[in-house]
Design a protein around this motif. Structure first.
Motif, PDB file in Angstrom:
ATOM      1  N   GLY A 391       0.820  -1.202   0.000  1.00 16.30           N
ATOM      2  CA  GLY A 391       0.000   0.000   0.000  1.00 16.30           C
ATOM      3  C   GLY A 391       0.851   1.248   0.000  1.00 16.30           C
ATOM      4  O   GLY A 391       1.985   1.247  -0.488  1.00 16.30           O
ATOM      5  N   TYR A 463      -0.321   7.528   8.370  1.00 13.68           N
ATOM      6  CA  TYR A 463      -1.543   7.067   7.714  1.00 13.68           C
ATOM      7  C   TYR A 463      -1.130   6.085   6.624  1.00 13.68           C
ATOM      8  O   TYR A 463      -0.316   6.401   5.761  1.00 13.68           O
ATOM      9  N   THR A 465      -2.515   2.825   3.942  1.00 18.65           N
ATOM     10  CA  THR A 465      -3.508   1.947   3.354  1.00 18.65           C
ATOM     11  C   THR A 465      -2.863   0.596   3.086  1.00 18.65           C
ATOM     12  O   THR A 465      -1.656   0.513   2.851  1.00 18.65           O
ATOM     13  N   THR A 471      -7.349   0.419   7.134  1.00 18.32           N
ATOM     14  CA  THR A 471      -6.507   1.612   7.083  1.00 18.32           C
ATOM     15  C   THR A 471      -5.858   1.834   8.444  1.00 18.32           C
ATOM     16  O   THR A 471      -6.491   1.656   9.486  1.00 18.32           O
TER      17      THR A 471
END
Length: 483
Positions: A391, A463, A465, A471
């Motif tokens: 990700g 942060y 993904t 998440t």
């Protein structure tokens, strides 16, 4: 005790719906998260458990003309709600037994100034008949509370109760001791007062056939002071012999306890001095402990089909801990977690239930250090689950968590300084170092509180993904970012 016959029998309908729900669950995608809005009762997170065949049982409340009516519902994996009337109106712990029986307890009974209030538990048999068992009465001005219930595997139930006295602002917060109660249909209810007037927090029947529980001593909440007391893991034989084991970190605030797939008893510890998941063997020896980063673990715990431990993290979400110790935070899933008989993980909180299909990957990140001279930032990425984590990771200077004007003229808008793709193998971790602009070190001082100097680790928001997984949102404390 007295026996009442229920008015309806929904057995055939429930069986059809359960078969449909099980078929839907088998076709689910690993890592899939489904959310259902539920009209939950006040304080009903405790009124939540795995259903006998599929899905979960949850206490529901319907408001009409300012009053609430309580019903019990089976939420199936496909979202179907099967309701049934229940005799106890106040929400409280629920448990299911080996023969499909359902146990319902009120959460507490608060006595008036003089006359005591009785606490009871209802047993609904598979044929719909209901039996009520008294658990005791609160003494004058006190509150009798149910902390947990655990089927004994033979048709009976163990119940952990505690008595509270008024504390700050008259609320029932100060501990007056507790007891374990054994309820067996057709027999006398047995009560076993805990030694040292301990207050129980959770209980389970261990693999050795004994009752295991967590407890604290001398809980006290005052105007300017608060104490959880010493933490204990307790063992009681069926005939009432106690053994107490002081937790390695004395004031650890042990909460939920559960039997793990390894035969150890796992428990959550959440106090000022520690945030971790501990283990203990049936011989009383403490085993491995897992320090939980960045969040406060809270019981009860549950285990999924892959051997992962799941537990709520206060104000953060739901946490998964793999056997290798890798953590995955589900930030948008809150509340108590249970494992359904179909193998899904269910979590209830904030008037919604989330269903998680195990098997999805999960990424975790934590900081190493920043290097001002080399303009670099080091961190570790860890992947949990049964597949590779892939990700994008974004790092941002985080705004301090308080209201009012920010110090040193800092702006309220966070400053993103890195965005990179990543790929980490299943159940593995890798350290990475990235180059960051010199501006980040300059801005870090503006984001720090007044008088912090170079010793304060500036919060960095991570942060990430991950394909097929949740998440990640985590606040990191980065050493040397100000130096």
């Amino acid at each position: 005790m007295h026996v009442r016959r229920s008015l309806t029998a929904l057995a055939s309908l429930v069986l059809c719906l359960l078969a449909l729900g099980a078929a839907v669950a088998m076709a689910a995608t690993p890592g899939e998260i489904t959310t259902f809005q539920i009209p939950g009762c006040p304080d009903s997170e405790v009124a939540f458990t795995a259903a006998p065949q599929a899905g979960v049982l949850i206490r529901l409340c319907d408001e009409r003309e300012g009053s609430f009516s309580s019903t019990l519902a089976n939420l199936l994996p496909d979202g179907t709600l099967v309701r049934r009337a229940v005799p106890t109106s106040e929400p409280g712990p629920i448990a299911t037994g080996p023969a499909g029986e359902i146990w319902l307890a009120a959460i507490n009974a608060q006595s008036p100034a003089v006359k005591g209030a009785e606490l009871s538990i209802d047993r609904i048999a598979a044929d719909g008949s209901t039996t009520t068992f008294p658990l005791g009465s609160a003494r004058s001005g006190r509150t009798l509370k149910v902390y947990g219930v655990a089927p004994d595997g033979r048709g009976g139930l163990w119940v952990a109760t505690g008595e509270l006295t008024p504390g700050y602002y008259g609320q029932p917060t100060n501990s007056a001791g507790g007891e374990l109660v054994h309820v067996v249909p057709g027999a006398v209810v047995q009560r076993f007062p805990l030694p040292r007037k301990l207050e129980p927090r959770g209980l389970v029947v261990g693999p050795d056939g004994n009752v295991w529980f967590t407890a604290v001593s001398d809980t006290f909440v005052g105007e300017r002071t608060s104490s959880d007391g010493a933490g204990f893991i307790g063992q009681m034989t069926p005939n009432g012999r106690f053994a107490l084991f002081l937790t390695p970190i004395e004031e650890s605030g042990p909460a939920g306890i559960v039997v793990g797939p390894d035969g150890l008893l796992w428990f959550a510890e959440s106090a000022i001095s520690t945030h971790r998941i501990g283990t203990i063997a049936t011989d009383g020896k403490f085993g491995p402990a897992y320090k939980i980063r960045g969040v406060i673990p809270q019981g009860p715990l549950t285990f999924g089909p892959e051997g992962d431990a799941w537990f709520p993290a206060i104000e953060s979400g739901l946490m998964r801990l793999t056997p290798a110790g890798q953590e995955t935070l589900y930030p948008n899933v809150h509340g108590t977690a249970v494992a359904g008989p179909e193998g899904d993980i269910w979590s209830f909180g904030y008037a919604q239930i989330s269903r998680i299909v195990p098997g999805g990957p999960g990424i975790d990140v934590w900081a190493q250090a920043a290097d001002r001279q080399a303009h670099t930032f080091g961190f570790t990425l860890a992947c949990g689950g049964s597949s590779t984590c892939e990700g994008t990771l974004e790092l941002t200077l985080a705004v301090p968590r308080y209201s009012g004007p920010l110090p040193n003229g800092a702006k309220k808008k966070p400053f993103p300084f890195a965005r990179i793709p990543y790929s980490v193998g299943a159940e593995s971790a890798t350290r990475q170092t990235i180059e960051i602009p010199a501006k980040v070190f300059t801005l870090a001082r503006r984001y720090a509180p007044e008088g912090a100097g170079g010793r304060y680790p500036v919060p960095v928001q991570a942060y990430a993904t991950v394909a097929g997984g949740p998440t990640l949102e985590r606040r990191l404390k980065v050493p040397s970012l100000l130096r």
